[in-house]
Design a protein around this motif. Structure first.
Motif, mmCIF file in Angstrom:
data_model
loop_
_atom_site.group_PDB
_atom_site.id
_atom_site.type_symbol
_atom_site.label_atom_id
_atom_site.label_comp_id
_atom_site.label_asym_id
_atom_site.label_seq_id
_atom_site.Cartn_x
_atom_site.Cartn_y
_atom_site.Cartn_z
ATOM 1 N N GLU A 274 -9.465 4.625 -7.309
ATOM 2 C CA GLU A 274 -10.028 3.298 -7.527
ATOM 3 C C GLU A 274 -11.518 3.277 -7.222
ATOM 4 N N THR A 275 -11.949 4.134 -6.321
ATOM 5 C CA THR A 275 -13.364 4.199 -5.963
ATOM 6 C C THR A 275 -14.051 5.411 -6.583
ATOM 7 N N VAL B 290 -9.907 2.729 6.279
ATOM 8 C CA VAL B 290 -10.113 2.408 4.869
ATOM 9 C C VAL B 290 -9.644 3.605 4.067
ATOM 10 N N SER B 291 -8.915 3.362 2.963
ATOM 11 C CA SER B 291 -8.474 4.455 2.105
ATOM 12 C C SER B 291 -8.593 4.026 0.647
ATOM 13 N N ASP B 292 -9.400 4.741 -0.117
ATOM 14 C CA ASP B 292 -9.669 4.443 -1.525
ATOM 15 C C ASP B 292 -9.963 2.965 -1.737
ATOM 16 N N GLY B 293 -10.793 2.422 -0.870
ATOM 17 C CA GLY B 293 -11.234 1.037 -0.996
ATOM 18 C C GLY B 293 -10.334 0.007 -0.346
ATOM 19 N N HIS B 294 -9.175 0.403 0.163
ATOM 20 C CA HIS B 294 -8.238 -0.527 0.795
ATOM 21 C C HIS B 294 -8.405 -0.493 2.315
ATOM 22 N N ALA B 295 -8.608 -1.656 2.907
ATOM 23 C CA ALA B 295 -8.725 -1.752 4.362
ATOM 24 C C ALA B 295 -7.343 -1.604 5.005
ATOM 25 N N ILE B 296 -7.316 -0.930 6.147
ATOM 26 C CA ILE B 296 -6.082 -0.741 6.916
ATOM 27 C C ILE B 296 -6.324 -1.332 8.301
ATOM 28 N N LEU C 174 0.814 -1.216 0.000
ATOM 29 C CA LEU C 174 0.000 0.000 0.000
ATOM 30 C C LEU C 174 0.848 1.266 0.000
#
Length: 239
Positions: free
Chosen positions: A136-137, A84-90, A33
């Motif tokens: 991405e989103t 969550v950032s631009d569809g990516h889970a953290i 990421l």
């Protein structure tokens, strides 16, 4: 945690909130990421370094990834430590020690800026950022090469937008997002102190290599000079 670049022209201060992809070893964020726009403003760190050298101006850069803590957010902002950032889970940020991360990363960065502003009282503060061509989103590609963002005070931004447009550069006015909604660092250290400021967003694919950084350094060096000259011409005459 900050990176201070020296410069003799203390009437100007450059800032880089999202200049680093560093994650401390005790915080488990997926390395994949960190090369994405959600982990770092791609190219913004090298560009800020180049501008500091070109303008002989001091700069203060953050030294931690925005996925650890977003230095360009108020300390009470819900997105300060994103889950969550631009569809990516953290996942590492779920139930993170918010107060601890503020004390460790956020507070020292803003203390460093505050101290520099109090000491030098710059006439112009410029924050350097980059943005991705397409989220991405998001809906579709963003058409701008550069964006100029600002808060209540648009004195510097108007000059910068006119300069870039006159060079044929597709330029967003409060794009790809509005500085009226998100301008935390400059609201605090520039607008809040009556200092002219602007935030520059460059599309990150244009500054992803040394040639792109050199090109945009040349453009922005001229732009910042135009802004400073314009501000001086429009300054009220001493009584």
């Amino acid at each position: 945690m900050t990176d201070h670049l020296p410069g003799r022209d203390t009437s100007l201060l450059l800032l880089g909130d999202h200049a680093s992809a560093f994650v401390p070893p005790d915080i488990a964020i997926a390395p994949a990421l960190l090369s994405l726009h959600i982990g770092v403003d791609i190219g913004a760190g090298p560009l800020t370094h180049a501008l500091s050298a070109s303008l002989d101006a001091p700069a203060i850069l953050g030294t931690v990834s925005r996925l650890v803590i977003d230095l360009h957010r108020q300390s009470d902002h819900p997105g300060l430590i994103p889950t969550v950032s631009d569809g990516h889970a953290i996942p590492a940020n779920i139930d993170a020690d918010r107060a601890g991360r503020i004390a460790r990363f956020h507070a020292p960065y803003h203390r460093a800026i505050r101290a520099q502003v109090r000491r030098d009282r710059p006439r112009l503060i410029v924050a350097i950022h980059s943005f991705t061509r397409q989220l991405e989103t998001g809906d579709g590609p963003r058409p701008w090469e550069a964006g100029i963002l600002y808060g209540r005070d648009d004195r510097a931004a108007r000059i910068a937008i006119d300069f870039l447009c006159s060079r044929g550069i597709p330029t967003g006015d409060q794009q790809p997002y509005s500085g009226r909604l998100l301008n935390a660092t400059l609201d605090r250290h520039a607008d809040g102190q009556g200092i002219a400021s602007l935030s520059v967003e460059i599309r990150n694919d244009l500054i992803a290599d040394p040639a792109g950084v050199a090109r945009w350094c040349a453009v922005l060096t001229e732009m910042i000079a135009a802004v400073r000259n314009g501000l001086a011409l429009n300054a009220p005459l001493a009584q």
